[in-house]
Design a protein around this motif. Structure first.
Motif, PDB file in Angstrom:
ATOM      1  N   VAL A   1      -4.055   3.722   1.427  1.00 26.66           N
ATOM      2  CA  VAL A   1      -3.718   3.062   0.273  1.00 26.66           C
ATOM      3  C   VAL A   1      -3.163   1.595   0.597  1.00 26.66           C
ATOM      4  O   VAL A   1      -3.304   0.576  -0.376  1.00 26.66           O
ATOM      5  N   ARG A   2      -2.638   1.231   1.758  1.00 23.77           N
ATOM      6  CA  ARG A   2      -2.021  -0.083   2.002  1.00 23.77           C
ATOM      7  C   ARG A   2      -3.257  -1.065   2.167  1.00 23.77           C
ATOM      8  O   ARG A   2      -2.984  -2.278   2.120  1.00 23.77           O
ATOM      9  N   GLY A   3      -4.508  -0.609   2.417  1.00 21.35           N
ATOM     10  CA  GLY A   3      -5.522  -1.637   2.352  1.00 21.35           C
ATOM     11  C   GLY A   3      -6.578  -1.857   1.097  1.00 21.35           C
ATOM     12  O   GLY A   3      -7.334  -2.316   1.019  1.00 21.35           O
ATOM     13  N   GLU A   4      -5.948  -1.041  -0.031  1.00 19.03           N
ATOM     14  CA  GLU A   4      -6.764  -0.951  -1.097  1.00 19.03           C
ATOM     15  C   GLU A   4      -5.823  -1.918  -2.127  1.00 19.03           C
ATOM     16  O   GLU A   4      -4.742  -2.226  -2.149  1.00 19.03           O
ATOM     17  N   ARG A   5      -6.570  -2.503  -3.384  1.00 13.96           N
ATOM     18  CA  ARG A   5      -6.043  -3.433  -4.221  1.00 13.96           C
ATOM     19  C   ARG A   5      -5.387  -2.648  -5.204  1.00 13.96           C
ATOM     20  O   ARG A   5      -5.682  -2.125  -6.397  1.00 13.96           O
ATOM     21  N   VAL A   6      -4.254  -1.831  -5.002  1.00 17.03           N
ATOM     22  CA  VAL A   6      -3.419  -1.206  -5.867  1.00 17.03           C
ATOM     23  C   VAL A   6      -1.947  -1.450  -5.627  1.00 17.03           C
ATOM     24  O   VAL A   6      -1.385  -1.948  -4.759  1.00 17.03           O
ATOM     25  N   ARG A   7      -1.166  -0.978  -6.516  1.00 16.46           N
ATOM     26  CA  ARG A   7       0.534  -1.269  -6.514  1.00 16.46           C
ATOM     27  C   ARG A   7       0.712   0.168  -5.936  1.00 16.46           C
ATOM     28  O   ARG A   7       0.640   1.046  -6.348  1.00 16.46           O
ATOM     29  N   VAL A   8       1.619  -0.249  -4.700  1.00 18.37           N
ATOM     30  CA  VAL A   8       2.224   1.222  -4.233  1.00 18.37           C
ATOM     31  C   VAL A   8       3.741   1.147  -4.220  1.00 18.37           C
ATOM     32  O   VAL A   8       4.347   0.134  -4.121  1.00 18.37           O
ATOM     33  N   MET A   9       4.143   2.314  -4.680  1.00 18.16           N
ATOM     34  CA  MET A   9       5.521   2.342  -4.809  1.00 18.16           C
ATOM     35  C   MET A   9       6.087   3.756  -4.346  1.00 18.16           C
ATOM     36  O   MET A   9       5.471   4.802  -4.299  1.00 18.16           O
ATOM     37  N   ALA A  10       7.299   3.688  -3.811  1.00 18.77           N
ATOM     38  CA  ALA A  10       8.297   4.844  -3.006  1.00 18.77           C
ATOM     39  C   ALA A  10       8.585   5.996  -4.082  1.00 18.77           C
ATOM     40  O   ALA A  10       8.717   5.311  -5.393  1.00 18.77           O
ATOM     41  N   LEU A  11       8.336   7.054  -3.885  1.00 17.84           N
ATOM     42  CA  LEU A  11       9.085   7.871  -4.525  1.00 17.84           C
ATOM     43  C   LEU A  11      10.350   8.286  -4.647  1.00 17.84           C
ATOM     44  O   LEU A  11      11.033   8.139  -3.716  1.00 17.84           O
ATOM     45  N   PRO A  12      11.308   8.411  -5.911  1.00 17.78           N
ATOM     46  CA  PRO A  12      12.345   8.632  -5.709  1.00 17.78           C
ATOM     47  C   PRO A  12      12.769  10.130  -5.233  1.00 17.78           C
ATOM     48  O   PRO A  12      11.971  11.045  -5.245  1.00 17.78           O
ATOM     49  N   GLY A  13      14.237  10.356  -4.722  1.00 23.06           N
ATOM     50  CA  GLY A  13      14.671  11.834  -4.430  1.00 23.06           C
ATOM     51  C   GLY A  13      14.218  11.607  -2.747  1.00 23.06           C
ATOM     52  O   GLY A  13      13.851  10.784  -2.227  1.00 23.06           O
TER      53      GLY A  13
ATOM     54  N   ASP B   1      -9.524  16.949  -6.535  1.00 19.05           N
ATOM     55  CA  ASP B   1      -9.294  17.376  -5.255  1.00 19.05           C
ATOM     56  C   ASP B   1      -9.156  16.375  -4.062  1.00 19.05           C
ATOM     57  O   ASP B   1      -8.593  16.588  -3.124  1.00 19.05           O
ATOM     58  N   GLU B   2      -9.618  15.250  -4.208  1.00 15.33           N
ATOM     59  CA  GLU B   2      -9.746  14.274  -3.128  1.00 15.33           C
ATOM     60  C   GLU B   2      -8.998  13.331  -3.179  1.00 15.33           C
ATOM     61  O   GLU B   2      -9.121  12.281  -4.414  1.00 15.33           O
ATOM     62  N   PRO B   3      -7.783  12.964  -2.384  1.00 17.12           N
ATOM     63  CA  PRO B   3      -6.976  11.597  -2.560  1.00 17.12           C
ATOM     64  C   PRO B   3      -7.781  10.300  -2.416  1.00 17.12           C
ATOM     65  O   PRO B   3      -7.422   9.264  -3.170  1.00 17.12           O
ATOM     66  N   ALA B   4      -8.893  10.244  -1.803  1.00 17.14           N
ATOM     67  CA  ALA B   4      -9.725   8.989  -1.716  1.00 17.14           C
ATOM     68  C   ALA B   4     -10.459   8.678  -2.928  1.00 17.14           C
ATOM     69  O   ALA B   4     -10.413   7.511  -3.163  1.00 17.14           O
ATOM     70  N   VAL B   5     -10.659   9.569  -3.730  1.00 15.86           N
ATOM     71  CA  VAL B   5     -11.448   9.392  -4.820  1.00 15.86           C
ATOM     72  C   VAL B   5     -10.359   9.083  -6.117  1.00 15.86           C
ATOM     73  O   VAL B   5     -10.597   8.281  -6.686  1.00 15.86           O
ATOM     74  N   ILE B   6      -9.222   9.710  -5.965  1.00 13.91           N
ATOM     75  CA  ILE B   6      -8.297   9.381  -6.890  1.00 13.91           C
ATOM     76  C   ILE B   6      -7.876   7.867  -6.568  1.00 13.91           C
ATOM     77  O   ILE B   6      -7.567   7.077  -7.425  1.00 13.91           O
ATOM     78  N   LEU B   7      -7.668   7.329  -5.261  1.00 10.42           N
ATOM     79  CA  LEU B   7      -7.418   6.090  -5.023  1.00 10.42           C
ATOM     80  C   LEU B   7      -8.524   5.074  -5.663  1.00 10.42           C
ATOM     81  O   LEU B   7      -8.082   4.022  -6.357  1.00 10.42           O
ATOM     82  N   ARG B   8      -9.696   5.597  -5.793  1.00 14.85           N
ATOM     83  CA  ARG B   8     -10.877   4.722  -6.138  1.00 14.85           C
ATOM     84  C   ARG B   8     -10.655   4.719  -7.597  1.00 14.85           C
ATOM     85  O   ARG B   8     -10.778   3.432  -8.343  1.00 14.85           O
ATOM     86  N   MET B   9     -10.193   5.712  -8.496  1.00 16.25           N
ATOM     87  CA  MET B   9      -9.982   5.758  -9.824  1.00 16.25           C
ATOM     88  C   MET B   9      -9.038   4.902 -10.120  1.00 16.25           C
ATOM     89  O   MET B   9      -8.949   4.005 -11.202  1.00 16.25           O
ATOM     90  N   VAL B  10      -7.701   4.715  -9.491  1.00 14.43           N
ATOM     91  CA  VAL B  10      -6.784   3.912  -9.785  1.00 14.43           C
ATOM     92  C   VAL B  10      -7.031   2.423  -9.566  1.00 14.43           C
ATOM     93  O   VAL B  10      -6.708   1.663 -10.273  1.00 14.43           O
ATOM     94  N   ARG B  11      -7.871   2.312  -8.447  1.00 18.43           N
ATOM     95  CA  ARG B  11      -8.150   0.786  -8.213  1.00 18.43           C
ATOM     96  C   ARG B  11      -8.918   0.277  -9.287  1.00 18.43           C
ATOM     97  O   ARG B  11      -9.046  -1.012  -9.679  1.00 18.43           O
TER      98      ARG B  11
END
Length: 294
Positions: free
Chosen positions: A240-252, A215-225
């Motif tokens: 997300v910009r402050g985390e050590r993850v790869r950030v990509m724009a969505l198409p469409g 349910d929580e985007p912040a928790v999802i972010l940590r899982m990806v990290r």
């Protein structure tokens, strides 16, 4: 000076001196004169002028929060209806708003109303809607409901939060390839915020390998990290910009969710609650439009 501050606040909302004049019953020249005198008195400019339109600059955005607090205090003095300091405000908030929006907004609010106790109650948007409707909350910072809003409630938009794809920092390849090969951590498709992700995947005909749903985007972010997989989520408030993850724009077409404040119509008459909503508005604007660096 109160008159000039009110003109300034209105111009900030309309982004037009002409529209400000129409709203306040002034000529465009009178609005320009009042803003110029206010800027001269403050010692700095408040707007960037471009033809017939105007936009708050960085100093103007900072000044607006203070100006609105002054106006709220003045209005409460005139009406004699200032909230008793011992009367608490109960405000609900989704988790990302608690992380990315409330702290600075409450700091600005408490500069003016340090004696007002604020109860912040967490919840998902669906739950917060029910609590507002049941008069258990004065206001809620949440995702705009998909269904109609009851007539005794008012929706005050704060920001459009874009969705992005995120993957472990060292991942390589295209978004389509990552979604097909990496485990997918899904934003709960039954929630207001998760439904757009589900619709996006179907519209783009993207296949994913679900391994968990949260349910929580912040928790999802940590899982990806931590390298557990990739995800699609609204990333601005989660940071997300402050985390050590790869950030990509969505198409469409742009994918976003609307964050705002749901409040009872009657509660908006309270200048203290209105000051809190105004502080949230200022902070949301600062997040969406970072300060301009010449």
């Amino acid at each position: 000076m109160i008159r000039y501050l009110r003109t300034f606040a209105t111009a900030a909302q309309t982004a037009s001196f002409s529209a400000t004049g129409d709203r306040l019953g002034l000529t465009q020249s009178a609005v320009s004169t009042q803003i110029k005198r206010l800027e001269d008195d403050l010692g700095y400019t408040l707007f960037d002028r471009a033809g017939k339109s105007v936009a708050l600059n960085a100093q103007g955005r900072q000044a607006l929060a203070t100006a609105e607090r002054i106006l709220d205090l003045y209005d409460s003095l005139k009406g004699g209806q200032a909230r008793v300091a011992s009367t608490p405000i109960a405000i609900g908030a989704i988790s990302t708003a608690q992380i990315g929006l409330l702290p600075r907004a409450l700091r600005g609010f408490r500069d003016v109303y340090p004696g007002v106790h604020v109860n912040v109650l967490p919840g998902m948007s669906v739950q917060l809607l029910s609590q507002i409707d049941a008069q258990e909350l004065d206001a809620a910072v949440m995702i705009k409901p998909n269904l109609g809003i009851p007539k005794d409630l008012k929706w005050l938009p704060l920001m459009q939060e874009p969705y992005v794809a995120i993957a472990p920092l060292r991942s390589r390849g295209t978004l389509d390839g990552l979604l097909r090969t990496l485990p997918f951590i899904r934003y709960n498709r039954r929630s207001y915020g998760g439904q757009p992700v589900d619709q996006f995947l179907k519209r783009q005909r993207l296949q994913v390998n679900d391994i968990m749903e949260l349910d929580e985007p912040a928790v999802i972010l940590r899982m990806v990290r931590e390298g557990l997989g990739c995800a699609i989520l609204p990333g601005l408030l989660a940071g997300v910009r402050g985390e050590r993850v790869r950030v990509m724009a969505l198409p469409g077409p742009p994918l976003h969710r609307e964050i705002g404040v749901l409040v009872r119509q009657s509660a908006l008459k309270d200048p203290v609650l209105k000051a809190l909503v105004d502080s949230l508005t200022v902070q949301a604007d600062a997040l969406v439009r970072p300060p301009h660096h010449p």
